[in-house]
Scaffold this motif. Sequence first.
Motif, PDB file in Angstrom:
ATOM      1  N   ASP A 161       0.834  -1.202   0.000  1.00  0.00           N
ATOM      2  CA  ASP A 161       0.000   0.000   0.000  1.00  0.00           C
ATOM      3  C   ASP A 161       0.865   1.247   0.000  1.00  0.00           C
ATOM      4  N   GLU A 162       0.229   2.393   0.206  1.00  0.00           N
ATOM      5  CA  GLU A 162       0.933   3.664   0.098  1.00  0.00           C
ATOM      6  C   GLU A 162       2.003   3.836   1.163  1.00  0.00           C
ATOM      7  N   TYR A 166       3.897   1.380  -2.361  1.00  0.00           N
ATOM      8  CA  TYR A 166       3.305   0.323  -3.202  1.00  0.00           C
ATOM      9  C   TYR A 166       4.326  -0.706  -3.660  1.00  0.00           C
ATOM     10  N   THR A 193       0.484   1.947 -10.125  1.00  0.00           N
ATOM     11  CA  THR A 193       0.893   2.870  -9.067  1.00  0.00           C
ATOM     12  C   THR A 193       1.998   3.847  -9.439  1.00  0.00           C
ATOM     13  N   CYS A 332      -2.372  11.001  -1.958  1.00  0.00           N
ATOM     14  CA  CYS A 332      -1.799  10.625  -3.252  1.00  0.00           C
ATOM     15  C   CYS A 332      -0.276  10.672  -3.200  1.00  0.00           C
ATOM     16  N   SER A 344      -5.149   6.978  -2.494  1.00  0.00           N
ATOM     17  CA  SER A 344      -6.078   6.352  -1.563  1.00  0.00           C
ATOM     18  C   SER A 344      -7.266   7.285  -1.370  1.00  0.00           C
ATOM     19  N   LYS A 346      -9.768   6.149   0.769  1.00  0.00           N
ATOM     20  CA  LYS A 346     -10.439   5.509   1.910  1.00  0.00           C
ATOM     21  C   LYS A 346     -11.049   6.540   2.859  1.00  0.00           C
ATOM     22  N   SER A 361     -14.611   2.089  -3.422  1.00  0.00           N
ATOM     23  CA  SER A 361     -14.011   2.951  -4.440  1.00  0.00           C
ATOM     24  C   SER A 361     -14.720   2.786  -5.778  1.00  0.00           C
ATOM     25  N   GLY A 379      -9.992   1.062  -7.579  1.00  0.00           N
ATOM     26  CA  GLY A 379      -8.947   0.137  -7.144  1.00  0.00           C
ATOM     27  C   GLY A 379      -9.354  -1.312  -7.184  1.00  0.00           C
ATOM     28  N   THR A 384      -6.924  -3.941  -5.173  1.00  0.00           N
ATOM     29  CA  THR A 384      -6.850  -3.220  -3.895  1.00  0.00           C
ATOM     30  C   THR A 384      -7.968  -2.181  -3.817  1.00  0.00           C
ATOM     31  N   GLY A 386     -10.400   0.731  -2.405  1.00  0.00           N
ATOM     32  CA  GLY A 386     -10.078   1.887  -1.586  1.00  0.00           C
ATOM     33  C   GLY A 386      -9.191   2.898  -2.279  1.00  0.00           C
ATOM     34  N   TYR A 387      -8.937   2.672  -3.563  1.00  0.00           N
ATOM     35  CA  TYR A 387      -8.059   3.547  -4.332  1.00  0.00           C
ATOM     36  C   TYR A 387      -8.706   3.873  -5.682  1.00  0.00           C
TER      37      TYR A 387
END
Length: 414
Positions: A161-162, A166, A193, A332, A344, A346, A361, A379, A384, A386-387
């Motif tokens: 994830d961020e 990633y 990403t 971001c 993201s 979220k 998302s 996402g 994934t 939430g993105y």
Amino acid sequence: MSAASPTPDATIRPADRRVSARVGAIAESATLAVDAKAKALQAAGRPVIGFGAGEPDFPTPEYIVEAAVAACREPKNHRYTPAGGLPELKAAIAAKTLRDSGWAVDASQVLVTNGGKQAIYEAFAAILDPGDEVIVPAPYWTTYPESIQLAGGVAVEVVADETTGYKVSVEQLEAARTENTKVLLFVSPSNPTGAVYTRAEVEAVGRWAAEHGLWVLTDEIYEHLVYGDAEFVSLPVVAPELADKCIVVNGVAKTYAMTGWRVGWVIGPQDVIKAATNLQSHATSNVSNVAQRAALAAVAGDLAAVDEMKVAFDRRRRTIVAMLNEIDGVVCPEPEGAFYVYPSVKGLLGREIRGRRPATSAELASLILDEAEVAVVPGEAFGTPGYLRLSYALGDDNLVEGVSRIQKLLAEAR
């Protein structure tokens, strides 16, 4: 872990099955679906701005187009040619690979394909047997798991994830490895990403794969699109012990703004390339000779065209990151390669926006299209939720207008 292909219902007669279980299990390309919907709305008169497709907005350089025009007039290009590619193009790809990444390969190790997607599928089909596992770092490009499944393999997802940019760690890869693991998929720079692994990180991944006798399929399509201090590093160059079990896929689509020309390639051990060529000889035969001649002009030429595009992409990269990070609830990271951002969202889920409360998302992307007339890819398409993925390979004015619309809409979140 992704499921393997479904088993056909034994109670149904084969003649009554309209679509095979293997093909019926394939999902439509989410990125192409979003792009198609955006274009359909535009054709209907809606002022939709599309951030969906990873397609440079620049025209193919003129010298490449002229090579194709000349090829059309040559009768030799009106005939069948070797299924594996024009010999002179294969030689030029080998020379380009040495020039750009430092990996010395022979033309016999090259297969020219109908774009990068065919390259990926044929590479997996050539080395996977039913049940073989492929470790797939996520977020991933939508086509990878579908190609693995079509080839009979099983995609085993390893999520980053961020917080790590990633990028997956060797420890995560090792935790996912089983006795059925055969291949690691490795992509840097990354779609979706924009993540770029450092030289040390690439070396560590290569050493780990070699230690465990794994194959590695690495997609280098964005090799020339890196920014700032980021560096593209070719895995078989820094891990030469993997050379006999490493497959590289690449193409002209992104570097030379040739997405519609459909020319990619696979580089790998000769026995694998021979097997993949045999498959292609029955699936499609040779790639269009006109497109191959255009690709020859591209890879044999210099990189001036991509250098010009990179200046624009870098400018757009910084603009879109700054604008997205102004939105409350959006995080971001700054990508170091390719031409995508993967923020993201979220922090926005569950909040009310114009009478709707997007819980995913995917629902947020639908809301943005309906209310702001901006097309983005959720996402969920990349493994994934939430993105959102936004491509910044579009004109500066459209980019600013599109993100401004998103800003205005999401400012209403309560």
